[in-house]
Scaffold this active site. Sequence first.
Site, mmCIF file in Angstrom:
data_model
loop_
_atom_site.group_PDB
_atom_site.id
_atom_site.type_symbol
_atom_site.label_atom_id
_atom_site.label_comp_id
_atom_site.label_asym_id
_atom_site.label_seq_id
_atom_site.Cartn_x
_atom_site.Cartn_y
_atom_site.Cartn_z
ATOM 1 N N ASP A 107 0.814 -1.212 0.000
ATOM 2 C CA ASP A 107 0.000 0.000 0.000
ATOM 3 C C ASP A 107 0.849 1.264 0.000
ATOM 4 O O ASP A 107 0.322 2.365 -0.092
ATOM 5 C CB ASP A 107 -1.048 0.030 1.134
ATOM 6 C CG ASP A 107 -0.485 -0.076 2.516
ATOM 7 O OD1 ASP A 107 -0.057 -1.170 2.866
ATOM 8 O OD2 ASP A 107 -0.503 0.931 3.250
ATOM 9 N N HIS A 149 1.413 8.398 9.207
ATOM 10 C CA HIS A 149 1.780 7.011 9.539
ATOM 11 C C HIS A 149 3.266 6.708 9.364
ATOM 12 O O HIS A 149 3.747 5.701 9.898
ATOM 13 C CB HIS A 149 0.984 6.032 8.670
ATOM 14 C CG HIS A 149 -0.490 6.042 8.923
ATOM 15 N ND1 HIS A 149 -1.028 5.858 10.178
ATOM 16 C CD2 HIS A 149 -1.543 6.218 8.081
ATOM 17 C CE1 HIS A 149 -2.350 5.914 10.091
ATOM 18 N NE2 HIS A 149 -2.687 6.140 8.839
ATOM 19 N N ASP A 184 -8.063 12.777 11.584
ATOM 20 C CA ASP A 184 -8.144 11.713 10.583
ATOM 21 C C ASP A 184 -8.852 10.519 11.214
ATOM 22 O O ASP A 184 -8.797 10.330 12.431
ATOM 23 C CB ASP A 184 -6.706 11.331 10.188
ATOM 24 C CG ASP A 184 -6.590 10.466 8.963
ATOM 25 O OD1 ASP A 184 -6.990 9.288 9.049
ATOM 26 O OD2 ASP A 184 -6.062 10.927 7.940
ATOM 27 N N HIS A 186 -7.944 7.518 10.995
ATOM 28 C CA HIS A 186 -6.924 6.570 11.425
ATOM 29 C C HIS A 186 -6.055 7.182 12.531
ATOM 30 O O HIS A 186 -5.813 8.388 12.534
ATOM 31 C CB HIS A 186 -6.033 6.160 10.252
ATOM 32 C CG HIS A 186 -6.789 5.503 9.132
ATOM 33 N ND1 HIS A 186 -7.248 6.212 8.040
ATOM 34 C CD2 HIS A 186 -7.178 4.224 8.953
ATOM 35 C CE1 HIS A 186 -7.885 5.381 7.225
ATOM 36 N NE2 HIS A 186 -7.860 4.177 7.756
ATOM 37 N N ASP A 272 -10.849 11.637 5.752
ATOM 38 C CA ASP A 272 -11.475 10.306 5.700
ATOM 39 C C ASP A 272 -12.393 10.066 6.899
ATOM 40 O O ASP A 272 -13.030 9.014 6.989
ATOM 41 C CB ASP A 272 -10.431 9.195 5.593
ATOM 42 C CG ASP A 272 -9.286 9.343 6.569
ATOM 43 O OD1 ASP A 272 -9.341 10.233 7.434
ATOM 44 O OD2 ASP A 272 -8.309 8.567 6.469
ATOM 45 N N TYR A 311 -10.474 9.824 0.795
ATOM 46 C CA TYR A 311 -10.435 8.965 -0.382
ATOM 47 C C TYR A 311 -11.682 9.070 -1.251
ATOM 48 O O TYR A 311 -11.738 8.437 -2.300
ATOM 49 C CB TYR A 311 -10.158 7.518 0.062
ATOM 50 C CG TYR A 311 -8.939 7.486 0.946
ATOM 51 C CD1 TYR A 311 -7.671 7.654 0.403
ATOM 52 C CD2 TYR A 311 -9.050 7.405 2.332
ATOM 53 C CE1 TYR A 311 -6.550 7.709 1.210
ATOM 54 C CE2 TYR A 311 -7.933 7.441 3.149
ATOM 55 C CZ TYR A 311 -6.684 7.606 2.574
ATOM 56 O OH TYR A 311 -5.571 7.667 3.379
#
EC number: 3.5.1.98
Length: 508
Positions: A107, A149, A184, A186, A272, A311
């Site tokens: 990814d 990340h 976010d 995540h 997101d 996304y």
Amino acid sequence: METGGNSLPSGPDGVKRKVSYFYDPEVGNYYYGQGHPMKPHRIRMTHALLAHYGLLQNMQVLKPFPARDRDLCRFHADDYVAFLRSITPETQQDQLRQLKRFNVGEDCPVFDGLYSFCQTYAGGSVGGAVKLNHGLCDIAINWAGGLHHAKKCEASGFCYVNDIVLSILELLKTHERVLYVDIDIHHGDGVEEAFYTTDRVMTVSFHKFGDYFPGTGDIRDIGHGKGKYYSLNVPLDDGIDDESYQNLFKPLMEKVMEIFRPGAVVLQCGADSLSGDRLGCFNLSIKGHAECVKYMRSFNVPLLLLGGGGYTIRNVARCWCYETGVALGVEIEDKMPQHEYYEYFGPDYTLHVAPSNMENKNSRLILEEIRGKLLENLSKLRHAPSIQFQERPPDTELPEGDEDQEDADERWGPDSDMEVDDERKPLANNSQPARVKREVDEPEVKEMEDQKVAVEQVKGVETKAEENSGSKAPDAVPMSIDEPTPVKVEQENMTKPSDQSAQMYPKP
């Protein structure tokens, strides 16, 4: 909370701020590959909306100076940066061992211009920090940044270079304390891990938790050593709406600002967490998401706004355009002006979109328990940590081009002949039983119709070692925040009188 409208407060928070906005016209040309959900093209779409809403004329528009190797190596390992600089789609088959070592290829694919892309988005974030440090703006914006990340020695979750960590390190040259806030969907694991053992950076992350990438961000993860209680994790479940989100966000951030008293704030505005995101499962409206920006803006502390995930790219562009207006204190109409990407926003052609009727799995009782636990943790921080006078390196000199002067018309055009992919195929190597980012939204306009979207496998980050108290600490601390280096520079602070004392800064 309303889903439409864009009225801003008329009191002290309505005061205009000086905003510096970083944008490289080439950023939309970078392409992760067919079927990959991360699309830098969304940055160009955002910029087009800003241009046609007339927002660019209200702020300084800057082309970021690309981050250099030595800038990236303030946080990232030398060999990892060298790898990113050298790897190409043509040579990757000869470097399979390195690809695996640095978690690149699935990814986080190798694509044309990968290193230039990293230099561009990192340069915008560090450049924004430099502007804030010099008091040249009140708010700096880099929607291409926010890739939270990335780790010291590896890529993760579509992120290669952690521009957020680099910008915070820059802000620490001037400010005793820096606050990082992540909205976010995540968990902001790379930033939290980098500053897990220091009391000079507080990290606060609001995120989906439970069988969801990256799998970190438990409420019990609170920091380690000197950093104990300086990591705040807000674990949430599917379907959280504006009201529930703000009932957590505002009381927690009010307490954080009261106790930690940061000299600067970095806000990662990953989109997101919006309703209908391809990989997300929250139910925030654009106005509800932007409420976080408006609230952090109201503290009148130097503020760096960064992008992140997102996304369903038409909604990402809507969100970041609206939040740019919030930063400026400018009201913009819901009806969208005609522009080169107008067809993406049909059939309504409006800035705001209504959230769905999905179930909110976050019960009031659970949210009250989370809020109570986190406020209790904050109460254990009796006062903001004090920093003794220390010498530090000089401010980074990152020149950047002013697009207003270089080419006033270039920013109004499409800037590119990049074709939006019409097909989506599964990414390679889907055999690994790792957590995945799953698509939940319908296809993008002009991107694909009647086609499946890939499910990407992502490697879970290494869990942090258990602390005796039950909280966790990273296996390896990537930097020491508390080691001064011998260069003295005067401190600058826009929101309060300077105490003329230079602050400590970590050795690279």
